[in-house]
Design an enzyme around this catalytic site. Structure first.
Site, PDB file in Angstrom:
ATOM      1  N   HIS A  77       1.215   8.511   7.823  1.00 10.49           N
ATOM      2  CA  HIS A  77       2.500   7.883   8.143  1.00 10.49           C
ATOM      3  C   HIS A  77       2.302   6.722   9.122  1.00 10.49           C
ATOM      4  CE1 HIS A  77       6.834   7.684   8.465  1.00 10.49           C
ATOM      5  NE2 HIS A  77       6.791   7.848   9.762  1.00 10.49           N
ATOM      6  N   GLN A  79      -0.428   4.870   9.607  1.00  9.93           N
ATOM      7  CA  GLN A  79      -1.081   3.754   8.937  1.00  9.93           C
ATOM      8  C   GLN A  79      -0.118   3.030   8.000  1.00  9.93           C
ATOM      9  OE1 GLN A  79      -4.139   2.508   9.574  1.00  9.93           O
ATOM     10  NE2 GLN A  79      -4.204   4.012  11.225  1.00  9.93           N
ATOM     11  N   HIS A  81       3.133   2.754   8.431  1.00 10.86           N
ATOM     12  CA  HIS A  81       4.008   1.920   9.274  1.00 10.86           C
ATOM     13  C   HIS A  81       3.297   0.653   9.720  1.00 10.86           C
ATOM     14  CE1 HIS A  81       7.974   3.596  10.255  1.00 10.86           C
ATOM     15  NE2 HIS A  81       7.453   4.752   9.864  1.00 10.86           N
TER      16      HIS A  81
END
Length: 103
Positions: A77, A79, A81
């Site tokens: 999650h 990475q 973002h």
């Protein structure tokens, strides 16, 4: 996942999201011709990306030093973002330039 990993992962999520938000605000400002504000937002987005990269570099350094860096949904999650934030900033820069040409 321990607290040390969480302290690295959460800023990736926060700063990646902040970069994306600033990029969107830069586009909105350029759309109405406020290019000073657009640049301010692009600058803020760039700073957020740099901060996120610090956390990512910490993780890469740990892995390079032989420390186990477990892969989990939080890491994925985070990475996601960061990469989304980077993509938005890159596109926002181009869109702001296009609005300058149009105006």
């Amino acid at each position: 996942m321990d607290d040390a990993q969480l302290e690295i992962i959460m800023p990736l999520i926060m700063y990646g999201g902040e970069a994306k938000s600033n990029a969107i605000e830069a586009i909105a400002a350029a759309k109405v011709g406020d290019f000073d504000k657009a640049q301010e937002k692009l600058d803020a987005a760039g700073k957020a990306i740099v901060e996120a990269h610090h956390g990512q570099t910490d993780l890469l350094t740990k892995a390079a030093n032989g420390e186990e860096v477990p892969l989990n949904i939080y890491m994925v999650h985070a990475q996601d973002h960061l990469m989304t934030g980077i993509a938005f900033v890159d596109l926002a820069k181009e869109i702001v330039e296009l609005y300058k040409v149009i105006n």
